[in-house]
Design an enzyme around this catalytic site. Structure first.
Site, short mmCIF file in Angstrom:
data_model
loop_
_atom_site.label_atom_id
_atom_site.label_comp_id
_atom_site.label_asym_id
_atom_site.label_seq_id
_atom_site.Cartn_x
_atom_site.Cartn_y
_atom_site.Cartn_z
N LYS A 1 -11.63 8.34 1.73
CA LYS A 1 -11.86 6.79 1.84
C LYS A 1 -10.96 6.55 3.12
O LYS A 1 -11.79 5.70 3.89
CB LYS A 1 -11.24 6.06 0.74
CG LYS A 1 -11.33 4.65 0.69
CD LYS A 1 -10.92 3.88 -0.54
CE LYS A 1 -11.43 2.41 -0.90
NZ LYS A 1 -10.35 1.63 0.52
N GLU B 1 0.66 -1.21 0.02
CA GLU B 1 -0.02 -0.08 -0.06
C GLU B 1 0.80 1.36 -0.03
O GLU B 1 0.37 2.32 -0.37
CB GLU B 1 -0.82 -0.06 1.10
CG GLU B 1 -0.15 -0.01 2.52
CD GLU B 1 -1.21 -0.15 3.72
OE1 GLU B 1 -1.13 0.12 4.66
OE2 GLU B 1 -1.82 -1.37 3.61
#
Length: 449
Positions: free
Chosen positions: A423, A326
């Protein structure tokens, strides 16, 4: 950043990334970890009494988890807390309620953590997601649930949407799973496993298992609540049956969300400090000091804060990001300004995130004049002068923050939808502007302060 409490609406719309005036000198804090917040919410939902998740992340992903649990009959209430980024969450367990539809949004943790819980209901629960997330892999979870005796009707798609027909219990036992596409399949099953009749003996059968720190995080979360987990071999877990203990647990800052801020120190040749950095963490972002040092940063810790200093340029090289995929977008942004080519590998699985991150990063960088090669398991970036232009977010929060990072040195970089950062970090624009010593401005359809 000052420590007064605030809860700004997220910025929305097109956003021109601000260029840094010079070397940064900034100290700030970031909200709680999404990964920890959603794990603790799930465990609190199946605990032996009401519990409290303290200083949680308040974002689109965590909101989808809260809504999912409420839809399944779990009480989740906001209560006053000591955190600077919003209230605590009081979770009251209850029987899993059937006859409902759960919208997982874009959240991989919601779709993969809620599916096993849904199997504990007596009746049907339908899982769906935002249209941009329907492509995300779910086949391994569907296969595992069927092996555990749960009826799953996916109409042959092996993906969302699908319907789970629970029988009020899951026996458990041994199940094999290929979690090569996402470690969240393992975590989702481990989190629900204590409520299986005989616990779970989970065996990963694939050749690779990305993001092991996230699985370590899940195991540690279970241990904190009194659930014993053994690891008899690599890629194998034994979870005892039982009821997780109700607790009041604080959430660490999201270390991966801190990545673009810390990387800004290298891009500008300055210094950025993130407060509240934990002494020990299973978050993949805990690898940032080591990874940034490999690119030429100077890192230090003092008084519970991590400081990253640039100034000596950015070193190109070879980075294995298999444990922290990520973080790839941030390191692509750094590699664009390095003194030599950089190869990032161990990240083939990020093609299956919110977007195909490898293809999106390569395409975006090329559109600004960059040179980048897609590899079977990564990217190779050759630094060249960049120019301004549009930086599509591709409905992906980490793509948007990488555009902001590159924009610190390249005038005219415009993120087409900065709202994607909501998000996991609705406060992104506000914090970015504060890092630069500026007042946040309204963009698109929403204000940031």
């Amino acid at each position: 950043m000052n420590d007064d409490r605030y809860s700004p609406p997220p910025a929305r719309g097109r956003w021109r990334a601000p260029v840094a005036d010079g070397a940064l000198a900034s100290t700030l804090s970031v909200p709680g970890s999404k990964s920890l917040t959603n794990r603790e919410l799930v465990l609190a939902a199946i605990a032996d009494g009401p519990g409290r998740v303290m200083s949680p992340l308040h974002s689109e992903d965590s909101a989808h988890m809260v809504t999912a649990l409420r839809t399944l009959g779990i009480g989740v209430d906001e209560v006053a807390g000591a955190g600077a980024f919003g209230p605590d969450l009081l979770v009251t367990p209850g029987p899993i309620r059937a006859g409902t539809t759960v919208d997982c949004g874009q959240a991989g943790t919601v779709m993969r953590f809620i599916a096993p819980l849904a199997g504990l209901a007596s009746g049907e629960i339908r899982l769906t997601a935002h249209e941009t997330a329907l492509h995300r892999p779910m086949g391994a979870m569907i296969h595992a649930l069927r092996d555990l005796g749960v009826d799953v009707d996916d109409e042959g798609s092996w993906s969302l949407p699908f319907t789970i027909r629970g029988h009020g219990r899951i026996r458990g036992g041994r199940v094999e799973i290929d979690a090569s596409a996402s470690s969240q399949f393992v975590s989702g099953l481990l989190l629900a496993a204590p409520r299986f009749d005989v616990g779970l003996h989970l065996v990963h059968t694939g050749d690779r298992l990305p993001s092991m720190p996230h699985i370590d995080m899940t195991v540690e979360a279970l241990h904190r609540r009194g659930i014993h987990v053994e690891r008899p071999a690599v890629g194998e877990w034994l979870v005892e049956a039982g009821v997780p203990r109700a607790k009041e647990l604080p959430i660490e800052p999201d270390l991966s969300n801190a990545a673009p801020f810390l990387a800004a120190a290298l891009v500008t040749g300055g210094e950025v400090t993130i407060g509240g950095w934990p002494a020990h963490s299973t978050q993949p972002g805990a690898l940032l000091p080591e990874l940034l040092t490999a690119l030429g940063a100077h890192t230090s810790r003092r008084g519970g804060a991590l400081t990253v200093r640039g100034g000596g340029g950015i070193a190109g090289g070879d980075l294995d990001l298999s444990a922290a995929g990520e973080l790839t977008p941030t390191f692509v942004g750094l590699a664009a300004f390095a003194d030599a080519p950089t190869t990032l590998h161990g990240i083939g699985h990020i093609r299956l995130h919110e977007t195909d991150r490898i293809a999106a990063l390569a395409g975006n960088l090329r559109a600004l004049g960059g040179q980048v090669q897609e590899l079977p398991d990564g990217l190779r970036i050759t630094p060249v002068p960049l120019h301004g232009g549009e930086w599509p977010a591709h409905h992906d929060h980490r793509m948007a923050t990488t555009g902001a990072l590159i924009g610190l040195r390249v005038p005219g970089v415009e993120i087409d939808e900065i709202g994607t950062t909501a998000k996991t970090l609705p406060e992104f624009v506000l914090l970015w502007e504060r890092m630069l010593g500026r007042s946040a401005v309204a963009v698109g359809g929403g204000a940031t302060a």
